[in-house]
Motif scaffolding. Structure first.
Motif, PDB file in Angstrom:
ATOM      1  N   GLU A  84       1.951   6.181  11.806  1.00 12.36           N
ATOM      2  CA  GLU A  84       2.390   5.671  10.348  1.00 12.36           C
ATOM      3  C   GLU A  84       3.237   6.467   9.772  1.00 12.36           C
ATOM      4  N   ARG A 108       2.622  -6.444   3.520  1.00 13.77           N
ATOM      5  CA  ARG A 108       3.110  -5.441   2.511  1.00 13.77           C
ATOM      6  C   ARG A 108       2.006  -5.343   1.503  1.00 13.77           C
ATOM      7  N   CYS A 113      -4.345  -0.413   8.902  1.00 12.96           N
ATOM      8  CA  CYS A 113      -3.503   0.843   9.423  1.00 12.96           C
ATOM      9  C   CYS A 113      -4.430   1.524  10.201  1.00 12.96           C
ATOM     10  N   ALA A 118      -4.405  -0.513   4.290  1.00 14.34           N
ATOM     11  CA  ALA A 118      -3.064  -0.108   3.708  1.00 14.34           C
ATOM     12  C   ALA A 118      -2.318  -1.200   3.026  1.00 14.34           C
ATOM     13  N   VAL A 123      -3.021   1.117  -1.252  1.00 11.49           N
ATOM     14  CA  VAL A 123      -2.353   2.358  -2.298  1.00 11.49           C
ATOM     15  C   VAL A 123      -3.164   2.067  -3.596  1.00 11.49           C
ATOM     16  N   ASP A 175       1.784   5.554   3.095  1.00 14.60           N
ATOM     17  CA  ASP A 175       2.092   3.995   3.453  1.00 14.60           C
ATOM     18  C   ASP A 175       3.352   3.769   3.746  1.00 14.60           C
ATOM     19  N   SER A 181       0.565   6.790  -1.012  1.00 16.24           N
ATOM     20  CA  SER A 181      -0.621   7.487  -0.104  1.00 16.24           C
ATOM     21  C   SER A 181      -1.593   6.368  -0.244  1.00 16.24           C
ATOM     22  N   HIS A 182      -2.147   5.715   0.999  1.00 17.91           N
ATOM     23  CA  HIS A 182      -3.525   5.272   0.816  1.00 17.91           C
ATOM     24  C   HIS A 182      -4.588   6.009   1.536  1.00 17.91           C
TER      25      HIS A 182
END
Length: 225
Positions: A84, A108, A113, A118, A123, A175, A181-182
């Motif tokens: 990732e 998207r 993930c 993700a 997010v 991400d 970030s997630h």
């Protein structure tokens, strides 16, 4: 004499386009057969077997034999985290695949993930939990705060009942599509599993896409505003 980790061998394995496609396919968290991975990579069965043997010998993949089939999966969270991270770096530097249509937008919006949520919704969840005070940041990383413990309990998640693992409870994962970030770690895995159990979301067969129902999307947005 130079000392320290040698990442060149790992980098060369991941850098091959066919092997990269195989590893990306396994980011769904689902174990796949050699023939399925050959299709993902666009190579013959014989060539796929050679690639898979190299990846397994390097410790990037694990293999499970069941009946006549051999199933391959990523060997752990650290491999998924590295992949990732490379995806995020490639996206930032402009090394992107050509968009092929709605499926890319769905990826998207929400995708798996490895074992956590993700994409834009992942997010959104991490950002909301952070702003709502559900995390504490320390020298050792990211932890749940008391408010966070209470929050996940009301959602039906017991951190005490989670399977024992070397993976951290909470971890930021950059991400690749949103470039923020997630949430990963054991909690990230438990959150996605809970959404599925509640019937809010489901994984689209043979893809990494996570599709939320209308009700699930409404409940999700109410929690993670």
């Amino acid at each position: 004499m130079k000392e320290g980790p040698d990442f060149t061998a790992i980098a060369s394995l991941i850098g091959d386009p066919a092997r990269a496609n195989m590893l990306t396919a396994l980011m769904s968290g689902k174990a796949l057969t050699a023939s399925e991975l050959a299709t993902e990579a666009g190579v013959s069965a014989q060539t796929a077997s050679s690639h898979l043997r190299k990846l397994q010998d390097a410790g990037l993949l694990t293999q499970l034999k069941q009946g006549r089939h051999r199933y391959y999966s990523l060997s752990g969270d650290n491999v998924a985290q590295a992949l990732e991270g490379l995806m995020g770096l490639a996206a930032r530097l402009g090394h992107l695949r050509t968009r092929t249509g709605p499926r890319d937008q769905a990826l998207r919006t929400a995708r798996v993930c490895y074992n956590h949520l993700a994409g834009e919704m992942g997010v959104q969840m991490f950002s909301a939990m952070r702003h709502q005070g559900h995390f504490e940041f320390s020298e050792t990383g990211l932890d749940l705060s008391e408010a966070g413990q209470a929050f996940v309990t009301t959602l039906g998640i017991s951190t005490q009942d989670m399977p024992r693992s070397k993976a951290p409870m909470c971890r930021e994962c950059l991400d690749w599509s949103v470039r923020q970030s997630h949430l990963a770690g054991r909690l990230g895995r438990a959150m996605l599993a809970r959404f599925e159990t509640l019937g809010w979301a489901e994984r689209v067969h043979d893809t990494r896409i996570v599709r939320f129902s209308d009700r699930g999307l409404s409940e999700f947005n109410a929690l993670f505003w």
